[in-house]
Enzyme design. Structure first.
Site, mmCIF file in Angstrom:
data_model
loop_
_atom_site.group_PDB
_atom_site.id
_atom_site.type_symbol
_atom_site.label_atom_id
_atom_site.label_comp_id
_atom_site.label_asym_id
_atom_site.label_seq_id
_atom_site.Cartn_x
_atom_site.Cartn_y
_atom_site.Cartn_z
ATOM 1 N N HIS A 44 0.827 -1.198 0.000
ATOM 2 C CA HIS A 44 0.000 0.000 0.000
ATOM 3 C C HIS A 44 0.867 1.256 0.000
ATOM 4 O O HIS A 44 2.067 1.209 0.314
ATOM 5 C CB HIS A 44 -0.908 0.016 1.235
ATOM 6 C CG HIS A 44 -0.147 0.173 2.522
ATOM 7 N ND1 HIS A 44 0.560 -0.856 3.106
ATOM 8 C CD2 HIS A 44 0.049 1.249 3.320
ATOM 9 C CE1 HIS A 44 1.149 -0.427 4.211
ATOM 10 N NE2 HIS A 44 0.861 0.856 4.359
ATOM 11 N N ARG A 68 4.829 6.255 14.210
ATOM 12 C CA ARG A 68 4.822 6.832 12.859
ATOM 13 C C ARG A 68 4.279 8.259 12.836
ATOM 14 O O ARG A 68 3.198 8.516 13.369
ATOM 15 C CB ARG A 68 3.976 5.970 11.926
ATOM 16 C CG ARG A 68 4.143 6.353 10.465
ATOM 17 C CD ARG A 68 3.340 5.474 9.543
ATOM 18 N NE ARG A 68 2.098 6.106 9.170
ATOM 19 C CZ ARG A 68 1.068 5.486 8.638
ATOM 20 N NH1 ARG A 68 1.123 4.180 8.425
ATOM 21 N NH2 ARG A 68 -0.021 6.132 8.325
ATOM 22 N N HIS A 88 4.671 0.192 0.196
ATOM 23 C CA HIS A 88 5.389 -0.623 1.177
ATOM 24 C C HIS A 88 4.471 -1.672 1.794
ATOM 25 O O HIS A 88 3.252 -1.630 1.637
ATOM 26 C CB HIS A 88 6.031 0.252 2.263
ATOM 27 C CG HIS A 88 5.063 1.070 3.054
ATOM 28 N ND1 HIS A 88 4.521 2.254 2.598
ATOM 29 C CD2 HIS A 88 4.519 0.890 4.288
ATOM 30 C CE1 HIS A 88 3.710 2.758 3.489
ATOM 31 N NE2 HIS A 88 3.680 1.948 4.540
HETATM 32 C C1 SIN Z 1 3.024 1.077 7.974
HETATM 33 O O1 SIN Z 1 2.482 0.577 6.996
HETATM 34 O O2 SIN Z 1 3.093 2.286 8.145
HETATM 35 C C2 SIN Z 1 3.648 0.167 9.015
HETATM 36 C C3 SIN Z 1 5.022 -0.225 8.638
HETATM 37 C C4 SIN Z 1 5.635 -1.146 9.661
HETATM 38 O O3 SIN Z 1 5.075 -1.356 10.732
HETATM 39 O O4 SIN Z 1 6.711 -1.664 9.391
#
Ligand code: SIN
Length: 305
Positions: free
Chosen positions: A106, A272, A256
């Site tokens: 995504h 995040r 990602h």
């Molecule tokens: C995300 O998609 O922001 C999470 C990435 C992660 O937890 O590695």
């Protein structure tokens, strides 16, 4: 003179940045060097950054306005809406709803009209092995298509849908209903132009319901091909986290996935910050809460036909 060093980690994308202490305010030159490296390498890894929440927020703000995660209101840090908690640790005595965040390919917040410009993820706790994250370069995904295929997809729009976020069935149903109500399906260009580099990239992923103007079967075939192509290993950088890695990605030209490749009994805690992006989407309906997903989508499509 700055001791900043930038070392590529992969051919397609990714670079490690050392020689900078992100707890300190950035001077203009260092900020500009980091921004240039970000535009060039798409994913920057800053190892060994033991940042407080306030320091992470301050560093993130140097690259844009921060999202307050209004579209995912119940998953944020209790005191800082700018921080989304991505963790499998218990919260309030219950498994966290974000324990399976990002489990399909995504681009952040494409289920809103304003996908993120970028994000900065700080690893605070990690399992002894696994819990990796992979990013893919969507410029390369677009640029390696044939000119004829590029022309075919150049002006297509895709319908992004929050209900396709993987693992929703494991989350609190009330929160999921709220997330869907806040996020009706939204149309985004399938090919977008980066506002700073001017390069075109593919905006695909596994949260797309269909392509406007194509039949279900045609959409499935085109998206199936594009998604498989976009996830080609040669476009991907895989990050093996260490505690206090801060990873900053350009969400305007990457996608990602967070891998569930670890023992879920081991804690993983990631913080995040998301940078607000430009509004590139058209909301297709505001009535999702009253309708089934299918009905809402059919109404949306009828409205724009
Ligand atoms: C995300 O998609 O922001 C999470 C990435 C992660 O937890 O590695």
């Amino acid at each position: 003179m700055s001791a900043l060093q930038i070392q590529p980690l992969g051919y397609a994308l990714g670079a490690q940045v050392t020689g900078v202490d992100l707890r300190r305010p950035l001077d203009a030159q260092t900020r500009s060097t980091i921004n240039d490296a970000w535009l060039r390498h798409l994913v920057l890894v800053f190892p060994g950054q033991d940042l407080s929440t306030a320091e992470q927020i301050a560093f993130s703000r140097a690259f844009g306005e921060l999202d307050d995660h209004a579209f995912q209101p119940r998953y944020t840090h209790p005191e800082h809406r700018e921080i989304l908690l991505v963790t499998n640790k218990q919260i309030g005595g219950k498994p966290s709803d974000t324990r399976n965040t990002g489990r399909n390919w995504h681009t952040d917040l494409t289920f809103t009209a304003r996908p993120a410009k970028g994000a900065l993820l700080l690893c605070r706790e990690k399992p002894p092995v696994g819990g990796d994250t992979m990013w893919a370069n969507m410029y390369l995904a677009y640029e390696t298509l044939t000119p004829r295929m590029q022309r075919f997809i150049d002006d297509l729009e895709a319908i992004h849908d929050a209900s396709l976020v993987k693992g929703l069935e494991q989350r609190d149903p009330e929160k999921v209903a709220e997330m869907k109500r806040l996020n009706p399906p939204v149309a985004h260009p399938l090919v977008r132009v980066h506002p700073e580099t001017g390069r075109k990239s593919l905006l695909v992923g596994q949260r797309i319901r269909g392509l406007i103007g194509l039949s279900d079967a045609e959409s499935a075939a085109v998206l199936g091909f594009l998604n498989e192509h976009a996830q080609s290993p040669e476009f991907v950088y895989r990050h093996r986290w260490s505690v206090n890695d801060l990873v900053m990605w350009d969400n305007r030209c990457t996608q990602h996935i967070a891998l569930p490749d670890f023992d879920q009994a081991q804690p993983r805690l990631m913080l995040r910050c998301s940078l607000k992006g430009e509004a590139t989407g058209r909301i297709l309906t505001a009535t999702t809460s009253a309708l089934s997903d299918r009905e809402a989508l059919m109404q949306s499509l009828a409205a724009i036909a």
